[in-house]
Design a protein around this motif. Structure first.
Motif, short mmCIF file in Angstrom:
data_model
loop_
_atom_site.label_atom_id
_atom_site.label_comp_id
_atom_site.label_asym_id
_atom_site.label_seq_id
_atom_site.Cartn_x
_atom_site.Cartn_y
_atom_site.Cartn_z
N ARG A 91 0.83 -1.20 0.00
CA ARG A 91 0.00 0.00 0.00
C ARG A 91 0.86 1.26 0.00
O ARG A 91 0.55 2.25 -0.65
N ARG A 92 1.96 1.21 0.71
CA ARG A 92 2.86 2.37 0.75
C ARG A 92 3.48 2.63 -0.62
O ARG A 92 3.57 3.78 -1.07
N GLU A 93 3.89 1.58 -1.32
CA GLU A 93 4.46 1.75 -2.64
C GLU A 93 3.43 2.27 -3.64
O GLU A 93 3.73 3.16 -4.45
N VAL A 94 2.21 1.73 -3.57
CA VAL A 94 1.16 2.19 -4.48
C VAL A 94 0.82 3.65 -4.23
O VAL A 94 0.64 4.45 -5.16
N ARG A 95 0.74 4.03 -2.96
CA ARG A 95 0.42 5.41 -2.62
C ARG A 95 1.51 6.37 -3.11
O ARG A 95 1.22 7.47 -3.57
#
Length: 314
Positions: free
Chosen positions: A243-247
């Motif tokens: 989720r951090r990478e996608v955000r």
């Protein structure tokens, strides 16, 4: 009336005043104690997030809570974690709408007053959604630690109810606050499934639904809760990093979605600054008003489409 009678009356009035003062202090202290006991019981039941702050617009708040809009607003505010009553938020929104209405009417043209007011309502709703989403994201980031604490506590032989209370004390907000509400509801006899489902409704996310389902099934069927929670901890850690990478990858697209309507509003001020009164003359005819409404609708559609296309469910 002689002096001796006057002295007796004065002494009697003084004694009566002292007695009334003592009775008043006693009644006040008893009322304060009863109020504190009532607040403690309601807080323990998870019904009143008492903070001791003086509430404003109480009459408006009572009337608003009787309506469907007020109840939905109360649920939204509870999900955001803001220490604001529905009456206070509604009054603030009305003030924002009125202020934007006057600013749009004075700075641009009278036609833009109602549009600015509608923008104020949209901004208030978006603020609630943003606060709620921010709290959900923070709660999701705490889920791996929460699952780890529950796994260690149950591995040590503690009951799941006790483990939830321990996690509520160790974790910070919002996980600590939500688990404290769950623990308080369990203490007054609410079934664990209902308490956990209510928490999942306040902060909806796939990760929390998986955790709640694991806890409910383990509590109902008595399965291997320790191994299930430890496996879930590893999965939640991986999802957290994903989720951090996608955000991070979508941050530029999200900024573009907000830049589109800002450019449209900025162009209005630019037009009015280049030639004073141009917007008032343009919106003086139905054709010009229709063109402005269509333009705002297109900017809104562009904003929504960019947000939709950049949404990736992980």
């Amino acid at each position: 009336m002689d002096l001796q009678t006057l002295v007796k009356l004065t002494v009697g009035a003084t004694l009566l005043t002292c007695v009334l003062a003592v009775v008043g202090v006693h009644v006040y202290a008893r009322g304060r104690a009863q109020r504190a006991a009532l607040v403690d019981r309601l807080t323990a039941a998870g019904q009143v997030p008492y903070t001791g702050r003086r509430r404003h617009f109480r009459d408006l708040d009572r009337r608003l809570r009787r309506t469907r809009l007020g109840r939905e607003l109360e649920l939204r505010l509870a999900a955001t974690g803001l220490d604001v009553t529905p009456g206070e938020f509604f009054a603030a929104m009305i003030g924002l709408v009125g202020g934007l209405w006057l600013i749009g009417q004075a700075a641009l043209a009278p036609f833009f007053g109602p549009l600015a007011g509608l923008a104020g309502v949209w901004a208030a709703v978006q603020f609630l959604n943003w606060q709620r989403q921010k709290r959900i994201e923070k709660f999701i980031n705490q889920l791996p630690e929460l699952a780890r604490i529950l796994a260690n506590a149950t591995h040590a032989g503690l009951a799941l109810r006790t483990a939830i209370g321990m996690a509520a004390e160790e974790l910070e907000a919002p996980a600590g606050e939500e688990l404290a509400n769950v623990a308080n509801q369990l203490a007054v006899g609410v079934p664990m499934e209902d308490a956990l489902d209510e928490m999942a409704k306040r902060l909806p996310s796939r990760e929390l639904v998986v955790l709640v389902t694991t806890l409910v099934l383990s509590n109902r069927a008595g399965g291997q809760v320790v191994s299930a929670l430890r496996n879930l901890t590893e999965t939640l850690e991986e999802r957290k990093e994903t989720r951090r990478e996608v955000r991070t990858q979508l941050s530029q697209v999200n900024m573009t979605s907000y830049a589109v309507p800002v450019l449209g509003i900025g162009s209005l001020f630019l037009m009015n600054g280049v030639k004073d009164g141009a917007l008032e003359r343009m919106t003086g005819s139905p054709l010009g008003q229709g063109a402005v409404i269509i333009a705002f609708a297109l900017y809104t559609v562009g904003f929504v489409l960019i947000r939709r296309m950049s949404r990736i469910d992980v």
